[in-house]
Design an enzyme around this catalytic site. Structure first.
Site, short mmCIF file in Angstrom:
data_model
loop_
_atom_site.label_atom_id
_atom_site.label_comp_id
_atom_site.label_asym_id
_atom_site.label_seq_id
_atom_site.Cartn_x
_atom_site.Cartn_y
_atom_site.Cartn_z
N ASP A 174 25.59 108.52 52.60
CA ASP A 174 24.53 108.69 53.59
C ASP A 174 24.98 108.19 54.96
O ASP A 174 24.76 108.85 55.98
CB ASP A 174 23.27 107.94 53.15
CG ASP A 174 22.15 108.03 54.17
OD1 ASP A 174 21.66 109.14 54.42
OD2 ASP A 174 21.77 106.98 54.73
N LYS A 203 25.82 110.36 58.62
CA LYS A 203 25.29 110.00 59.93
C LYS A 203 26.41 109.77 60.94
O LYS A 203 26.30 110.15 62.12
CB LYS A 203 24.39 108.78 59.81
CG LYS A 203 23.11 109.07 59.02
CD LYS A 203 22.34 107.82 58.64
CE LYS A 203 21.11 108.17 57.82
NZ LYS A 203 20.38 106.99 57.33
#
Length: 379
Positions: A231, A235
Site C-alpha cells: 500500500d 502511494k
C-alpha cells in the site's frame, strides 16, 4: 442564481459502496441553488442507472432503491459514450467519471475516457501505481486536444491535501528535494503503539499490537496485506510519477514500471509468507515477537523510535518503503496519534523546515471529501 443548463457538470459515479455512497450524499448536500453538479450515472458491480440531466439524482435517500430496481447491466464500455454524448448534445458543460472502485479493469479505461474529453476523479490507486502503460496513456490523453483531466487527490492520504499540494508546488516551479512520510494508517497505528516515545508503561508485543489493530478494523482481514508494504509502495509510485511528470526539469527518479519496482521492506516473517488464513497468520505471529523486540530495543538505546515510512528522494533518485529510526523529538515520533498519516515535503522553497501535512488518512467521509474537492476544481 442557479447555473444554466449548459453550465452543469455531469457526474457519473462508478462504485457506490462506502465511499461512493458518501460522495453522493456530499454532492447532494450542496445548496441546490449553487450546486453545479448533476449526477446522471450510478453504477455498482452489477447494475447501472442512467438518467437525463433534467431527472438527475436529487434525493440521497432514494437513489439506492432506483439503482437496485434498474434493469440496465453495468457495462463499463458504455459509460464514457453516454456522458460524452450528453455533453455533445449541449446538456452539460463538461462531464466527469468518478471511480470509487479498486478495479484494474476500470482503471485501464481512464486513457480512453480522458481522450473522449471526460475528466476522471478517483481514490483508486491502480491506474497511477500499476503498469506504466496505463499511466503513460493517462498523461498522453490529458495532453491531447480536448482531453479531460486526471484528478487523484484521494489516492494518497484520502482527503489530506497531499497530491494537489504537490501539483501546485511543481506547477509553480518549486523544486522538490524529498518527500517522506507515514503513509499507511495501519502501519501508523501499529508503530505508534509498538514503538512509542519512552515511557514507563509496559511495552506490548508486536503480535499483540497487530492483533488489536485487526480487531479494531485498522488492518485488512489478512494483516499480511498491510505488512507487505505494498500500500505504501503504491502511494510512493503515485508521488514519484507525479514529480517526474510535472517537474519543470528532468529528475533523477527511476522510471517505475509499477509499484513493484519500489524498494519495499516487507514485515511478514519469511515462514509466514503465503499463509492463506488471516487467523492462522495472527496465531503464528507471536513466534516472531523476539525479532521485533530486538529492533525496538536497539532503537530505544539510541533514543529513537521505529516508524514504517515511505521516501521519495528526488535528489538521490531513490524510492523506498520500510522501517526506519527517528529521534524521539522528531514529528514522526511526537505528532502522530491513532492511525494518522504525516507527510513532509522538503523543497527548495520549504527549506530548511519542511511543509508538513498531517491528519486522518483513511475513512469514507474524508476520502469522499477529497474526491469532491477534486470535482470542485472543474467548476
Amino acid at each position: 442564481m442557479s447555473p444554466s443548463q449548459s453550465k452543469y457538470i455531469l457526474v457519473g459515479i462508478v462504485g457506490v459502496g462506502l465511499v461512493g455512497g458518501e460522495l453522493v450524499k456530499q454532492i447532494l448536500s450542496i445548496n441546490k441553488a449553487k450546486n453545479p453538479f448533476k449526477i446522471v450515472l450510478l453504477a455498482s458491480s452489477r447494475k447501472a442507472l442512467y438518467t437525463s440531466p433534467e431527472n438527475a439524482i436529487a434525493d440521497s435517500e432514494s437513489w439506492k432503491a432506483k439503482l437496485d430496481s434498474s434493469e440496465e447491466k453495468a457495462e463499463l464500455n458504455k459509460f464514457g459514450g453516454y456522458l460524452a454524448g450528453l455533453v455533445a448534445q449541449g446538456k452539460g458543460r463538461k462531464a466527469v467519471i468518478v471511480d470509487n472502485t479498486s478495479s484494474e479493469d476500470v482503471a485501464r479505461l481512464y486513457p480512453e475516457w480522458i481522450a473522449q474529453g471526460l475528466s476522471v476523479a478517483t481514490p483508486n490507486k491502480k491506474a497511477f501505481s500499476g503498469e506504466k502503460k496505463t499511466w503513460d496513456g493517462i498523461l498522453s490523453a490529458s495532453e491531447s486536444e480536448g482531453g479531460g483531466r486526471w484528478l487523484n487527490e484521494s489516492t494518497v492520504g484520502a482527503g489530506l491535501p497531499v497530491i494537489n499540494t504537490l501539483k501546485e508546488m511543481l506547477g509553480s516551479g518549486d523544486r522538490v528535494k524529498k518527500i517522506e512520510g507515514v503513509f499507511s494508517g495501519t502501519m501508523s497505528y501499529i508503530f505508534n503503539n509498538f514503538s512509542a516515545p519512552s515511557s514507563d508503561a509496559p511495552k506490548p508485543a508486536f503480535s499483540e499490537v497487530v492483533k488489536v489493530a485487526r480487531e479494531k478494523g485498522y488492518t485488512e482481514p489478512h494483516p499480511a496485506d498491510d505488512l507487505n508494504g505494498f500500500d505504501v509502495a503504491r502511494k510512493l509510485t503515485i508521488l514519484a510519477r507525479t514529480v517526474s511528470a510535472l517537474s519543470h526539469s528532468q529528475t533523477k527518479l527511476p522510471e517505475l514500471q509499477s509499484f513493484l519496482d519500489v524498494q519495499t521492506q516487507s514485515l511478514i516473517p519469511a515462514p509466514l509468507e503465503g499463509l492463506a488464513s488471516g487467523d492462522e497468520f495472527v496465531g503464528k505471529l507471536p513466534e516472531f515477537d523476539e525479532q521485533f523486540n530486538k529492533l525496538r530495543e536497539e532503537a530505544a538505546k539510541e533514543g529513537q523510535v521505529l516508524r514504517f515510512v515511505g521516501v521519495v528522494d528526488v535528489e538521490e533518485g531513490v524510492v523506498r518503503a520500510g522501517l526506519e529510526k527517528y529521534p524521539m523529538t522528531h514529528p514522526f515520533a511526537t505528532s502522530l496519534g491513532g492511525s494518522d498519516n504525516i507527510i513532509m515535503f522538503h523543497t527548495e522553497r520549504y527549506s530548511p523546515r519542511p511543509l508538513i501535512v498531517q491528519g486522518a488518512g483513511a475513512g469514507a467521509a474524508v476520502t469522499a471529501m477529497g474526491v469532491l474537492g477534486d470535482l470542485l476544481k472543474l467548476v
